[in-house]
Design a protein around this motif. Structure first.
Motif, mmCIF file in Angstrom:
data_model
loop_
_atom_site.group_PDB
_atom_site.id
_atom_site.type_symbol
_atom_site.label_atom_id
_atom_site.label_comp_id
_atom_site.label_asym_id
_atom_site.label_seq_id
_atom_site.Cartn_x
_atom_site.Cartn_y
_atom_site.Cartn_z
ATOM 1 N N ARG A 56 -11.931 -10.336 13.704
ATOM 2 C CA ARG A 56 -11.154 -10.219 12.422
ATOM 3 C C ARG A 56 -9.730 -10.427 12.513
ATOM 4 N N GLU A 57 -9.367 -10.439 13.824
ATOM 5 C CA GLU A 57 -7.921 -10.770 14.124
ATOM 6 C C GLU A 57 -7.774 -12.276 14.058
ATOM 7 N N ASN A 58 -8.694 -12.901 14.772
ATOM 8 C CA ASN A 58 -8.674 -14.492 14.985
ATOM 9 C C ASN A 58 -9.534 -15.277 14.003
ATOM 10 N N GLY A 59 -9.456 -14.663 12.698
ATOM 11 C CA GLY A 59 -10.171 -15.599 11.521
ATOM 12 C C GLY A 59 -11.645 -14.883 11.317
ATOM 13 N N GLY A 60 -12.371 -15.923 10.693
ATOM 14 C CA GLY A 60 -13.845 -15.577 10.465
ATOM 15 C C GLY A 60 -13.807 -14.683 9.214
ATOM 16 N N THR A 61 -15.163 -14.143 9.186
ATOM 17 C CA THR A 61 -15.434 -13.141 8.094
ATOM 18 C C THR A 61 -14.175 -12.291 7.882
ATOM 19 N N GLY A 62 -13.690 -12.268 6.398
ATOM 20 C CA GLY A 62 -12.577 -11.298 6.232
ATOM 21 C C GLY A 62 -11.304 -11.869 6.457
ATOM 22 N N SER A 63 -10.981 -12.910 6.862
ATOM 23 C CA SER A 63 -9.795 -13.466 7.483
ATOM 24 C C SER A 63 -8.665 -13.697 6.254
ATOM 25 N N THR A 64 -9.319 -13.651 4.994
ATOM 26 C CA THR A 64 -8.461 -13.976 3.624
ATOM 27 C C THR A 64 -8.038 -12.455 3.405
ATOM 28 N N ILE A 65 -9.049 -11.454 3.691
ATOM 29 C CA ILE A 65 -8.640 -10.186 3.255
ATOM 30 C C ILE A 65 -7.352 -9.608 4.339
ATOM 31 N N ARG A 66 -7.548 -10.000 5.386
ATOM 32 C CA ARG A 66 -6.565 -9.753 6.364
ATOM 33 C C ARG A 66 -5.141 -10.462 5.973
ATOM 34 N N ALA A 69 -3.413 -8.757 2.879
ATOM 35 C CA ALA A 69 -2.969 -7.222 3.373
ATOM 36 C C ALA A 69 -1.599 -7.822 4.189
ATOM 37 N N LEU A 70 -1.526 -8.606 4.824
ATOM 38 C CA LEU A 70 -0.224 -8.849 5.412
ATOM 39 C C LEU A 70 0.844 -9.332 4.174
ATOM 40 N N THR A 79 3.624 -0.636 -2.796
ATOM 41 C CA THR A 79 3.806 0.819 -2.083
ATOM 42 C C THR A 79 3.136 0.620 -0.846
ATOM 43 N N PHE A 80 2.335 -0.137 -0.557
ATOM 44 C CA PHE A 80 1.724 -0.366 0.710
ATOM 45 C C PHE A 80 2.669 -0.569 1.901
ATOM 46 N N SER A 81 3.709 -1.826 1.431
ATOM 47 C CA SER A 81 5.074 -2.143 2.392
ATOM 48 C C SER A 81 5.943 -0.928 2.553
ATOM 49 N N GLN A 82 6.271 -0.271 1.231
ATOM 50 C CA GLN A 82 7.126 0.884 1.252
ATOM 51 C C GLN A 82 6.725 1.973 2.451
ATOM 52 N N ASN A 83 5.451 2.241 2.167
ATOM 53 C CA ASN A 83 4.773 3.451 2.874
ATOM 54 C C ASN A 83 5.139 3.174 4.378
ATOM 55 N N ILE A 84 4.791 1.721 5.051
ATOM 56 C CA ILE A 84 4.749 1.510 6.353
ATOM 57 C C ILE A 84 6.092 1.429 6.878
ATOM 58 N N ASP A 85 7.114 0.729 5.945
ATOM 59 C CA ASP A 85 8.690 1.134 6.304
ATOM 60 C C ASP A 85 9.118 2.262 6.332
ATOM 61 N N ASN A 86 8.754 3.117 5.483
ATOM 62 C CA ASN A 86 9.378 4.435 5.656
ATOM 63 C C ASN A 86 8.775 5.379 6.811
ATOM 64 N N PHE A 87 7.466 4.953 6.982
ATOM 65 C CA PHE A 87 6.820 5.831 8.366
ATOM 66 C C PHE A 87 7.665 5.211 9.571
ATOM 67 N N VAL A 118 -8.792 0.581 0.776
ATOM 68 C CA VAL A 118 -10.002 0.385 0.225
ATOM 69 C C VAL A 118 -10.481 1.239 -0.933
ATOM 70 N N LYS A 119 -9.848 2.205 -1.149
ATOM 71 C CA LYS A 119 -10.123 3.173 -2.259
ATOM 72 C C LYS A 119 -9.221 2.888 -3.514
ATOM 73 N N HIS A 120 -8.139 2.409 -3.377
ATOM 74 C CA HIS A 120 -7.286 2.515 -4.440
ATOM 75 C C HIS A 120 -7.012 0.887 -4.703
ATOM 76 N N GLY A 121 -6.595 0.197 -3.427
ATOM 77 C CA GLY A 121 -6.247 -1.212 -3.628
ATOM 78 C C GLY A 121 -4.760 -1.035 -3.964
ATOM 79 N N GLU A 122 -4.252 -2.436 -4.273
ATOM 80 C CA GLU A 122 -2.853 -2.763 -4.556
ATOM 81 C C GLU A 122 -3.091 -4.229 -5.071
ATOM 82 N N ARG A 123 -2.355 -4.466 -6.051
ATOM 83 C CA ARG A 123 -2.170 -5.905 -6.686
ATOM 84 C C ARG A 123 -3.479 -6.493 -6.728
ATOM 85 N N GLU A 124 -3.766 -7.543 -6.120
ATOM 86 C CA GLU A 124 -5.296 -8.350 -5.997
ATOM 87 C C GLU A 124 -5.970 -7.989 -4.856
ATOM 88 N N PHE A 125 -5.720 -7.010 -4.208
ATOM 89 C CA PHE A 125 -6.643 -6.556 -2.971
ATOM 90 C C PHE A 125 -7.972 -6.542 -3.307
#
Length: 422
Positions: A56-66, A69-70, A79-87, A118-125
């Protein structure tokens, strides 16, 4: 016409036999080449779960999802970014001094953020997930947990690595563990390999092989991600397996825990790996729990066990050579367990590496993997005293018990044990 068809049939049969003979020769030649390659080059295959995360880190299935998310993490309005930065900021500025508590908080936070996406998503996730889902074949699925695990390692673990290491150094400096391990390694430098518990019949890795093994250890130390660290640990273990030979035959030998543990101790001594305990605890604290149930957990336990052996080496002179004849408190880094073979009515002995304060549940989990038990829920670890068995609770620590044997068997199995303490 009849005679002609018979001749043709005989000719076809002869050709068929010759062809099969040629293929057999090619097969034997190919297997021979493979064996030679395996003897000369270590063959390392990561555990399936680790391989899934790495894919999953090196591409392959799900690489666009990864990638998406980045992108969410890079956008400081999400919200995803803000939570990470705050933590990350709160963790760095917090007063928590225990590295183990900090890592537990990091592990919980990463799991929480994965659940959020996974449960709530954000933007176009969610749309990105749906796009990937539509590409799946009937026998495929998206392992979102594995995809996002690698993402969170980069977003959370990498920025906090130096902070966690600083806490570890302060913690172990206070307890004296770093000093103890450094002194033990220094003390063991002048010892013969057999003084470290390696049996005379085992030829340790050559200097060139040791250099290759220590390169994996060096990569382990430099890596930020515990996934990378575990992969390099497993590669180092694989290199040890493939570079050890039997003293009499000169052939490669199959190593059990009895032989692997002292060899790993020897490697840590030769490489002067004074931060081995920090590296082991870093992986224990930050790896996904699913990676600690199989091969990864077994060999990580072996590393922790080797550290424990080294820390007690200087104060327990003369006991390392008896590691293979374990049964004394000095051998608390390994545990010998009887496993009954119900089909043949015989007892087999398994030797497991154990880390300090390892409980029954953890030991059973690793042992079930080791013996390939398909129904571990039906098995338990028992204490044996003069042939009388007692089922150990999940949170008991077998290493702390003395004057007893241990057995791993079906809970419902009715067995009359031999009344012996040997």
């Amino acid at each position: 016409m009849i005679n002609c068809s018979v001749e043709v049939h005989k000719e076809k049969k002869s050709f068929s036999l010759k062809t099969r003979g040629i293929f057999r020769k090619i097969g034997r030649w190919f297997r021979c080449i493979c064996r030679k390659l395996q003897n000369g080059i270590e063959v390392f295959k990561p555990p399936p779960r680790l391989q899934a995360l790495r894919n999953r880190e090196n591409g392959g299935t799900g690489s666009t999802i990864r990638s998406y998310a980045l992108q969410l993490a890079a956008d400081k309005t999400t919200t995803f970014s803000q939570n990470i930065d705050n933590f990350i900021q709160c963790t760095k500025e917090g007063k928590e001094a225990s590295p183990h508590v900090v890592m537990r908080n990091m592990r919980q936070f990463m799991s929480g953020m994965k659940n959020y996406l996974v449960k709530h998503g954000e933007r176009e996730f969610e749309k990105e997930v749906e796009k990937e889902r539509l590409k799946l074949k009937a026998n495929e699925f998206l392992n979102l947990d594995a995809i996002l695990e690698g993402v969170m390692m980069g977003l959370v673990v990498r920025p906090l690595r130096e902070h966690v290491y600083r806490l570890f150094i302060e913690h172990y400096a206070t307890t004296g563990s770093l000093q103890t391990l450094a002194e033990s390694i220094q003390h063991a430098q002048g010892k013969h390999v057999q003084d470290l518990g390696v049996r005379p019949k085992i030829i340790p890795p050559s200097e060139s092989s040791l250099e290759r093994i220590l390169k994996y250890i060096d990569r382990l130390q430099k890596a930020d991600s515990p996934l990378d660290k575990l992969e390099n640990l497993l590669a180092a273990i694989s290199a040890i397996f493939n570079s050890v030979k039997h003293a009499n035959s000169g052939r490669h030998v199959t190593l059990g825990a009895d032989d692997l543990l002292p060899l790993l101790v020897w490697v840590l001594v030769r490489g002067k790996v004074v931060d081995a305990e920090v590296e082991a605890e870093y992986m224990w604290g930050l790896l996904h729990p699913s990676l600690l149930t199989g091969e990864g957990g077994y060999y990580l336990t072996t590393l922790s066990s080797a550290v424990h052996v080294l820390k007690t080496f200087k104060s327990s002179q003369g006991t390392m050579s008896t590691l293979n004849g374990c049964g004394t408190p000095d051998c608390s880094s390994v545990l010998r367990i009887l496993v009954p073979d119900e089909l043949h009515g015989s007892l087999n002995t398994r030797t497991l590496p154990v880390r300090p304060n390892m409980n029954t549940r953890e030991i059973c989990r690793i042992l079930a993997h080791k013996i390939r038990c398909t129904n571990p829920q039906d098995y338990g670890l028992f204490k044996l005293v003069q042939g009388e068995e007692t089922l150990l609770g999940d949170h008991e620590c077998p290493q702390e018990l003395s004057h007893c044997l241990f057995a791993y068997k079906r809970i419902d199995a009715k067995i009359a044990w031999p009344k012996t303490s040997s």
